[in-house]
Design a protein around this motif. Structure first.
Motif, mmCIF file in Angstrom:
data_model
loop_
_atom_site.group_PDB
_atom_site.id
_atom_site.type_symbol
_atom_site.label_atom_id
_atom_site.label_comp_id
_atom_site.label_asym_id
_atom_site.label_seq_id
_atom_site.Cartn_x
_atom_site.Cartn_y
_atom_site.Cartn_z
ATOM 1 N N TYR A 343 63.595 -20.614 15.968
ATOM 2 C CA TYR A 343 63.006 -19.598 15.096
ATOM 3 C C TYR A 343 63.307 -18.216 15.658
ATOM 4 O O TYR A 343 63.335 -18.001 16.874
ATOM 5 C CB TYR A 343 61.493 -19.775 14.998
ATOM 6 C CG TYR A 343 60.811 -18.714 14.154
ATOM 7 C CD1 TYR A 343 60.940 -18.729 12.763
ATOM 8 C CD2 TYR A 343 60.075 -17.696 14.727
ATOM 9 C CE1 TYR A 343 60.343 -17.756 11.975
ATOM 10 C CE2 TYR A 343 59.469 -16.717 13.959
ATOM 11 C CZ TYR A 343 59.610 -16.749 12.584
ATOM 12 O OH TYR A 343 59.023 -15.789 11.809
ATOM 13 N N ASP A 344 63.516 -17.283 14.754
ATOM 14 C CA ASP A 344 63.566 -15.868 15.131
ATOM 15 C C ASP A 344 63.084 -15.047 13.951
ATOM 16 O O ASP A 344 63.209 -15.460 12.786
ATOM 17 C CB ASP A 344 64.980 -15.449 15.540
ATOM 18 C CG ASP A 344 64.975 -14.254 16.493
ATOM 19 O OD1 ASP A 344 63.879 -13.820 16.904
ATOM 20 O OD2 ASP A 344 66.076 -13.771 16.846
ATOM 21 N N ILE A 345 62.502 -13.890 14.267
ATOM 22 C CA ILE A 345 61.975 -12.998 13.232
ATOM 23 C C ILE A 345 62.616 -11.632 13.394
ATOM 24 O O ILE A 345 62.936 -11.202 14.516
ATOM 25 C CB ILE A 345 60.433 -12.909 13.311
ATOM 26 C CG1 ILE A 345 59.882 -12.143 12.098
ATOM 27 C CG2 ILE A 345 59.968 -12.283 14.622
ATOM 28 C CD1 ILE A 345 58.379 -12.287 11.928
ATOM 29 N N HIS A 346 62.837 -10.963 12.287
ATOM 30 C CA HIS A 346 63.487 -9.656 12.303
ATOM 31 C C HIS A 346 62.679 -8.683 13.172
ATOM 32 O O HIS A 346 61.446 -8.654 13.106
ATOM 33 C CB HIS A 346 63.590 -9.110 10.873
ATOM 34 C CG HIS A 346 64.570 -7.992 10.736
ATOM 35 N ND1 HIS A 346 64.323 -6.727 11.222
ATOM 36 C CD2 HIS A 346 65.811 -7.945 10.159
ATOM 37 C CE1 HIS A 346 65.353 -5.945 10.953
ATOM 38 N NE2 HIS A 346 66.270 -6.657 10.304
ATOM 39 N N PRO A 347 63.350 -7.880 13.996
ATOM 40 C CA PRO A 347 62.629 -6.921 14.845
ATOM 41 C C PRO A 347 61.714 -5.978 14.064
ATOM 42 O O PRO A 347 60.711 -5.511 14.609
ATOM 43 C CB PRO A 347 63.759 -6.157 15.537
ATOM 44 C CG PRO A 347 64.882 -7.138 15.600
ATOM 45 C CD PRO A 347 64.790 -7.921 14.316
ATOM 46 N N PHE A 348 62.044 -5.678 12.804
ATOM 47 C CA PHE A 348 61.168 -4.817 12.003
ATOM 48 C C PHE A 348 59.816 -5.486 11.725
ATOM 49 O O PHE A 348 58.829 -4.797 11.442
ATOM 50 C CB PHE A 348 61.832 -4.466 10.667
ATOM 51 C CG PHE A 348 62.929 -3.439 10.774
ATOM 52 C CD1 PHE A 348 63.037 -2.610 11.878
ATOM 53 C CD2 PHE A 348 63.860 -3.301 9.754
ATOM 54 C CE1 PHE A 348 64.041 -1.653 11.968
ATOM 55 C CE2 PHE A 348 64.880 -2.355 9.836
ATOM 56 C CZ PHE A 348 64.970 -1.530 10.948
ATOM 57 N N CYS A 349 59.799 -6.820 11.766
ATOM 58 C CA CYS A 349 58.573 -7.553 11.447
ATOM 59 C C CYS A 349 57.867 -8.093 12.690
ATOM 60 O O CYS A 349 56.749 -8.604 12.584
ATOM 61 C CB CYS A 349 58.882 -8.730 10.525
ATOM 62 S SG CYS A 349 59.709 -8.274 8.981
ATOM 63 N N GLU A 350 58.507 -7.985 13.821
ATOM 64 C CA GLU A 350 58.011 -8.626 15.032
ATOM 65 C C GLU A 350 56.593 -8.181 15.392
ATOM 66 O O GLU A 350 55.755 -8.997 15.770
ATOM 67 C CB GLU A 350 58.962 -8.311 16.189
ATOM 68 C CG GLU A 350 58.546 -8.903 17.519
ATOM 69 C CD GLU A 350 59.494 -8.492 18.625
ATOM 70 O OE1 GLU A 350 59.244 -8.890 19.782
ATOM 71 O OE2 GLU A 350 60.483 -7.775 18.352
ATOM 72 N N ALA A 351 56.300 -6.889 15.272
ATOM 73 C CA ALA A 351 54.996 -6.366 15.691
ATOM 74 C C ALA A 351 54.028 -6.190 14.532
ATOM 75 O O ALA A 351 52.816 -6.081 14.757
ATOM 76 C CB ALA A 351 55.170 -5.032 16.416
ATOM 77 N N ASP A 352 54.550 -6.162 13.283
ATOM 78 C CA ASP A 352 53.665 -5.857 12.156
ATOM 79 C C ASP A 352 54.355 -6.270 10.857
ATOM 80 O O ASP A 352 55.349 -5.675 10.453
ATOM 81 C CB ASP A 352 53.346 -4.364 12.141
ATOM 82 C CG ASP A 352 52.328 -3.968 11.086
ATOM 83 O OD1 ASP A 352 51.944 -4.834 10.262
ATOM 84 O OD2 ASP A 352 51.895 -2.804 11.078
ATOM 85 N N CYS A 353 53.782 -7.278 10.208
ATOM 86 C CA CYS A 353 54.342 -7.729 8.933
ATOM 87 C C CYS A 353 54.232 -6.678 7.841
ATOM 88 O O CYS A 353 54.933 -6.749 6.825
ATOM 89 C CB CYS A 353 53.628 -9.006 8.490
ATOM 90 S SG CYS A 353 54.092 -10.478 9.431
ATOM 91 N N PHE A 354 53.330 -5.706 8.029
ATOM 92 C CA PHE A 354 53.085 -4.713 6.995
ATOM 93 C C PHE A 354 53.718 -3.362 7.330
ATOM 94 O O PHE A 354 53.447 -2.364 6.669
ATOM 95 C CB PHE A 354 51.582 -4.566 6.773
ATOM 96 C CG PHE A 354 50.931 -5.874 6.400
ATOM 97 C CD1 PHE A 354 50.989 -6.356 5.107
ATOM 98 C CD2 PHE A 354 50.296 -6.651 7.366
ATOM 99 C CE1 PHE A 354 50.417 -7.574 4.771
ATOM 100 C CE2 PHE A 354 49.722 -7.863 7.045
ATOM 101 C CZ PHE A 354 49.786 -8.333 5.746
#
Length: 541
Positions: A343-354
């Motif tokens: 799994y990996d998540i975009h750095p833009f979403c890593e700290a805050d989904c909003f």
């Protein structure tokens, strides 16, 4: 096409607002869950002892399950442990060591343990201002066995070992219902577990032996018991055999070292009942487990004409090239990677989904990796993931007759007025044990007086039938008798009544009424009926 309109909306983010009429997506997510059967709830002992039972979860290496006593640890509710793994353990670009041989901390399993809990009266006394979620003390963060916050160490010195709780909220992991982390205090909670000088049992044995010290009058006799006694200023006294360990404070009225809360004999033995006295605030039973590799689908992936055996096999040998990618934290782009990524998540979403950058991304560009983990920023996807974990535990324990604790009828009201006593005619504050067995505030929507604390979840539909509220408090005043306004579904005086799905109107009132039943089969029947009436062909497949 009303029913299909709602179905299309199930994948959209859930936001909490103060609408004139509550939108039906939050209704479905909050209320059908509220009416249905509960995972991991609690029960008070029938003898009125005040002992509560909870199911606590911990992500850990399966080789460690049952190896170490559960003390000076953090645990979680089922949603809490899924959130922990999702946000702290698996995001590829955020974890160092691409050539590592395991997930972070070697985690490959989730363990579930039944705990019996009775916290000290001095913690639960509302005058202490330490009581948390009614039955617990303040949460203590443990790192390698150390309670890292000095103020929680002080609570332990003043009140002894206790079980703490913390309501979790995280902008990295939206979730529509309350979920929790827990802490359990052990002996020497201020020292790393690998540096503790002795066990609690050894300390207590030495303390018993030291009782002889006060009877010894001569220095010679005192020195003969030098392992527990010391002679100073002409007096033989007990030696402080663990000076580095946390001691009770004078305010506690106790002497010696903080013993922790794990009851003697309470390791993997639920016949041991905690008393709430110093050194005995919890016990726990044998753990069962769910393996992450099976849960998330790694063992269903192909590793060269055969199923992948485990995480490391998948990482090195998976054949699906779409998994050999990760996000680059600097460029924020997807880059090729020599290993397969869980799994990996975009750095833009890593700290805050909003965060604006994350919100601007198409859903398909936010994540990489196994389908199980996709949708970290989607509250509904996180709920479904949590339900899958709960279902996996149910399947694993069915053969041995595992029974969930039952929280129905157990009181949350300790004081009136208090945190669980509703204002007269108002929508809250009510409390329910619906989520993880922990007393949690909730409110009834659709009242005349609008409830401003809308960060609270909706109460379960049967909240007014609970022992705490069935006779003791005035019922809220509903804005209308329409099911779509929700309130009358709690008070039982809606102007729409039906004994079967086909008797319900095919509008918001009918939808709200069937949602309140908490029956997914009934909801499917209602939506199929609505689609059929609207002229759509409905397939049972």
């Amino acid at each position: 096409s009303m029913g299909f309109g709602y179905l299309r909306r199930l994948g959209t983010p859930v936001t909490r607002m103060v609408p004139r009429r509550p939108p039906l997506l939050p209704l479905l997510l909050h209320m059908m869950a509220a009416a249905g059967p509960l995972p991991a709830t609690s029960a008070m002992a029938a003898d009125g002892s005040g002992v509560l039972e909870f199911d606590f979860f911990r992500a850990m290496p399966q080789t460690g399950i049952g190896k170490w006593p559960m003390r000076n640890f953090n645990l979680a509710s089922v949603a809490g442990v899924v959130k922990y793994v999702h946000t702290e353990v698996i995001a590829e670009h955020a974890i160092s060591g691409p050539d590592r041989h395991s997930r972070k901390y070697g985690i490959d399993a989730i363990a579930r343990m039944r705990f019996r809990v009775k916290n000290p009266d001095s913690i639960l006394d509302t005058a202490s201002h330490l009581s948390t979620q009614v039955d617990f003390g303040p949460f203590a963060t443990f790192d390698s066995g150390v309670a890292t916050n000095p103020h929680t160490q002080r609570y332990m010195q003043d009140h002894g070992g206790y079980v703490g709780v913390q309501l979790q909220k995280d902008r990295r992991w939206p979730y529509s219902a309350p979920y929790f982390w827990f802490s359990v205090t052990g002996f020497c909670p201020n020292i790393r577990y690998d540096e503790v000088p002795m066990t609690r049992e050894q300390y207590e044995e030495a303390t018993r032996k030291s009782l002889i010290c006060r009877t010894l009058g001569s220095e010679r006799d005192c020195k003969q018991h030098g392992e527990v006694c010391e002679f100073a200023s002409g007096v033989c006294a007990a030696k402080d055999i663990a000076p580095e360990c946390l001691s009770y404070s004078p305010e506690s009225g106790l002497s010696g070292k903080v013993l922790g809360g794990l009851c003697p004999g309470g390791i993997e033995d639920l016949t041991v009942s905690p008393t709430g006295e110093p050194g005995c605030t919890y016990s726990y039973g044998k753990a069962d487990k769910v393996l992450l590799d099976t849960l998330v689908g790694i063992t269903n992936e192909d590793c060269g004409g055969r199923p992948c055996e485990n995480w490391l096999d998948f990482r090195r040998n998976c054949t699906d090239v779409q998994y050999r990618r990760k996000f680059d934290p600097l460029s924020k782009r997807v880059v090729p990677f020599k290993y397969c990524v869980e799994y990996d998540i975009h750095p833009f979403c890593e700290a805050d989904c909003f965060a604006p950058g994350c919100m601007a991304l198409p859903v398909g560009d936010k994540e990489l990796g196994l389908p199980y983990w996709r949708g970290q920023c989607d509250a509904r996807a996180n709920e479904l993931r949590t339900q899958q974990v709960e279902a996996a535990f149910q399947a694993a324990s069915a053969s041995r007759g595992f029974v969930r604790p039952d929280s129905r009828g157990e009181s949350c009201v300790r004081d009136s007025p208090g945190i669980c006593t509703p204002a007269r005619g108002a929508a809250g504050n009510y409390c329910t044990r619906h989520w993880a067995g922990v007393c949690s505030n909730c409110y009834i929507p659709g009242t005349v007086e609008i409830w401003r604390a809308t960060t609270m979840p909706y109460c379960p539909f049967d909240i007014l039938q609970a022992n705490d509220y069935s006779f003791s408090y005035a019922r809220p005043e509903c804005r209308s008798r329409r099911p779509a306004d929700l309130c009358c579904l709690y008070t039982g005086d809606c102007d729409v009544r039906a004994s079967s799905v086909k008797d319900l109107p095919l509008d918001e009132d009918g939808f709200s009424a069937v949602a309140s039943w908490g029956n997914s089969s009934a909801m499917a029947e209602f939506l199929a009926h609505a689609a059929s009436v609207a002229g759509f062909w409905v397939s049972s497949g």
